[in-house]
Design a protein around this motif. Structure first.
Motif, short mmCIF file in Angstrom:
data_model
loop_
_atom_site.label_atom_id
_atom_site.label_comp_id
_atom_site.label_asym_id
_atom_site.label_seq_id
_atom_site.Cartn_x
_atom_site.Cartn_y
_atom_site.Cartn_z
N GLY A 1 0.77 -1.20 -0.14
CA GLY A 1 0.10 -0.01 -0.13
C GLY A 1 0.81 1.29 -0.15
N ARG A 2 1.79 1.19 0.81
CA ARG A 2 2.95 2.36 0.80
C ARG A 2 3.55 2.51 -0.62
NH1 ARG A 2 3.64 1.06 6.51
NH2 ARG A 2 5.41 -0.26 6.09
N ALA A 3 3.84 1.35 -1.07
CA ALA A 3 4.56 1.54 -2.38
C ALA A 3 3.53 2.13 -3.56
CB ALA A 3 4.84 -0.11 -3.01
N MET A 4 2.27 1.79 -3.35
CA MET A 4 1.26 2.48 -4.35
C MET A 4 1.32 3.83 -4.25
SD MET A 4 -0.03 0.21 -6.52
CE MET A 4 -1.74 0.95 -6.93
N SER A 5 1.23 4.17 -2.92
CA SER A 5 1.24 5.71 -2.42
C SER A 5 2.29 6.46 -3.17
CB SER A 5 1.03 5.91 -1.04
OG SER A 5 1.03 7.25 -0.75
N ARG A 6 3.53 5.77 -2.90
CA ARG A 6 4.77 6.40 -3.40
C ARG A 6 4.65 6.23 -5.02
NH1 ARG A 6 11.04 4.04 -2.34
NH2 ARG A 6 11.97 5.45 -3.75
N ALA A 7 4.28 5.40 -5.62
CA ALA A 7 4.10 5.49 -7.18
C ALA A 7 3.26 6.66 -7.67
CB ALA A 7 3.60 4.05 -7.58
N ARG A 8 2.14 6.79 -6.95
CA ARG A 8 1.34 7.80 -7.08
C ARG A 8 1.82 9.38 -7.15
NH1 ARG A 8 -2.24 5.02 -3.62
NH2 ARG A 8 -3.71 3.81 -4.68
N ASN A 9 2.65 9.30 -5.95
CA ASN A 9 3.42 10.69 -5.92
C ASN A 9 4.43 10.79 -7.01
OD1 ASN A 9 1.97 11.25 -3.39
ND2 ASN A 9 3.37 10.36 -2.23
N GLY B 1 4.04 9.62 -10.07
CA GLY B 1 3.50 9.86 -11.22
C GLY B 1 3.55 8.64 -11.94
N ARG B 2 3.67 7.49 -11.48
CA ARG B 2 3.83 6.01 -12.16
C ARG B 2 2.37 5.36 -12.06
NH1 ARG B 2 8.31 2.63 -9.36
NH2 ARG B 2 8.05 1.27 -10.92
N VAL B 3 1.60 6.09 -11.18
CA VAL B 3 0.06 5.43 -11.20
C VAL B 3 -0.89 6.67 -11.27
CG1 VAL B 3 -1.71 4.54 -9.77
CG2 VAL B 3 0.56 3.57 -9.75
N THR B 4 -1.84 6.63 -12.36
CA THR B 4 -2.85 7.75 -12.34
C THR B 4 -4.23 7.40 -12.00
OG1 THR B 4 -3.17 7.27 -14.78
CG2 THR B 4 -1.47 8.92 -14.34
N ALA B 5 -5.14 8.16 -11.92
CA ALA B 5 -6.54 7.81 -11.51
C ALA B 5 -6.71 7.08 -12.73
CB ALA B 5 -7.44 9.14 -11.27
N ALA B 6 -6.54 7.39 -14.00
CA ALA B 6 -7.26 6.74 -15.10
C ALA B 6 -6.60 5.33 -15.13
CB ALA B 6 -6.81 7.31 -16.35
N MET B 7 -5.52 5.06 -14.70
CA MET B 7 -4.97 3.78 -14.78
C MET B 7 -5.51 2.85 -13.56
SD MET B 7 -0.69 4.62 -14.96
CE MET B 7 -0.30 2.71 -14.53
N GLU B 8 -5.70 3.48 -12.26
CA GLU B 8 -6.48 2.60 -11.42
C GLU B 8 -7.99 2.45 -11.75
OE1 GLU B 8 -5.00 3.56 -6.91
OE2 GLU B 8 -5.33 5.70 -7.83
N ALA B 9 -8.67 3.07 -12.67
CA ALA B 9 -9.94 2.78 -13.01
C ALA B 9 -10.16 2.18 -14.20
CB ALA B 9 -10.68 4.03 -13.33
N ASP B 10 -8.75 1.71 -14.88
CA ASP B 10 -8.83 0.93 -16.34
C ASP B 10 -8.75 -0.67 -15.94
OD1 ASP B 10 -8.45 -0.08 -18.73
OD2 ASP B 10 -6.63 0.87 -18.93
N PRO B 11 -9.89 -1.30 -16.00
CA PRO B 11 -9.97 -2.72 -15.84
C PRO B 11 -8.95 -3.53 -16.86
CG PRO B 11 -11.76 -2.20 -16.79
CD PRO B 11 -11.10 -0.81 -16.49
N TYR B 12 -8.73 -2.92 -18.09
CA TYR B 12 -7.85 -3.57 -19.20
C TYR B 12 -6.36 -2.72 -18.90
CZ TYR B 12 -12.62 -4.12 -21.10
OH TYR B 12 -13.76 -4.29 -21.19
#
Length: 258
Positions: A200-208, A210-221
């Motif tokens: 979970g902390r790694a995901m938070s760090r990745a968001r900060n 820019g490796r993870v975006t809201a569009a990526m998290e909402a994309d089932p594909y």
């Protein structure tokens, strides 16, 4: 013997010398999940007589785990930041199971990449979708050329969703028609493992970063780019009914569906 027979014997000897020492190497074996997997590998009937080894960073922890498991368990100490040690580990086996997460933070790319290049099969427990997407983009063609089978996130959340549903259906009597399954979440006991908190902390760090975006998290594909058409009038690509939303303060996609 004839020259032809001698050549055949030399060819067999050469191929035998190239056979890896182990069938499976379990990396990250001394962690919470790694110890569970190690205990399973040591007891499962299908692996009796097969050669496998536990691996990780700490020789002392590996020795303690090997003693706990019992006779016949080999160990390999290797830092994934050490390219030569990682190459030696991968070349010693037919397949690698990696339980050392968070995978985006603990140099799993080096291990996965070496497997992809050498044609050694690889699986992990990664739940970091952004990292899985990065690895698929970087190593898919490499693995295709070498013949390596790369299974990202093997078994992640399969117990409450996939296996739980399968066991419930198997318990039904008779051979009826199609079965429609609906899951209802009420309550649970226990808590998250330390590894899940770290992920979970790694995901938070990745968001900060820019490796993870809201569009990526909402994309089932996310892990199947270019895929369309899996949604229907009765459900969505993540397996939930059309219009589904969590009864929480934050509505979000079903994360187990990836």
């Amino acid at each position: 013997s004839s020259p032809h027979q001698s050549a055949m014997l030399l060819d067999v000897a050469a191929r035998t010398s190239l056979q890896p020492k182990y069938d499976i190497v379990l990396y990250g074996a001394t962690g919470f999940t790694g110890q569970l997997v190690a205990a399973y590998l040591h007891s499962v009937q299908d692996l009796q007589g097969q050669k496998w080894a536990i691996a990780g960073r700490s020789p002392a922890k590996l020795a303690a785990l090997a003693t706990k498991l019992g006779a016949g368990v080999s160990s390999i100490a290797a830092e994934l930041t050490d390219a030569a040690a990682t190459a030696d580990l991968v070349s010693s086996t037919r397949a690698v199971i990696n339980c050392a997460g968070p995978f985006s933070q603990h140099h799993a790319e080096e291990l996965l990449g070496e497997c992809a290049r050498r044609g050694v099969h690889y699986s992990d427990l990664a739940g970091e979708g952004f990292w899985q997407a990065e690895m698929a983009t970087k190593f898919h063609q490499v693995a295709e050329r070498s013949g390596a089978k790369i299974v990202l996130g093997g078994g992640v959340d399969s117990i409450p969703s996939d296996l739980g549903c399968m066991l419930a259906i198997d318990a039904l009597p008779g051979e009826g028609g199609p079965i429609q399954a609906r899951a209802v979440y009420t309550e649970y006991t226990g808590s998250f493992s330390g590894g899940l908190h770290h992920s979970g902390r790694a995901m938070s760090r990745a968001r900060n970063e820019g490796r993870v975006t809201a569009a990526m998290e909402a994309d089932p594909y996310l892990l199947a780019p270019g895929t369309t058409g899996a949604d229907s009038a009765v459900g969505t690509a993540d397996g939930m009914p059309a219009g589904f939303g969590w009864g929480l303060s934050r509505r979000q996609p079903f994360f187990m569906g990836r």
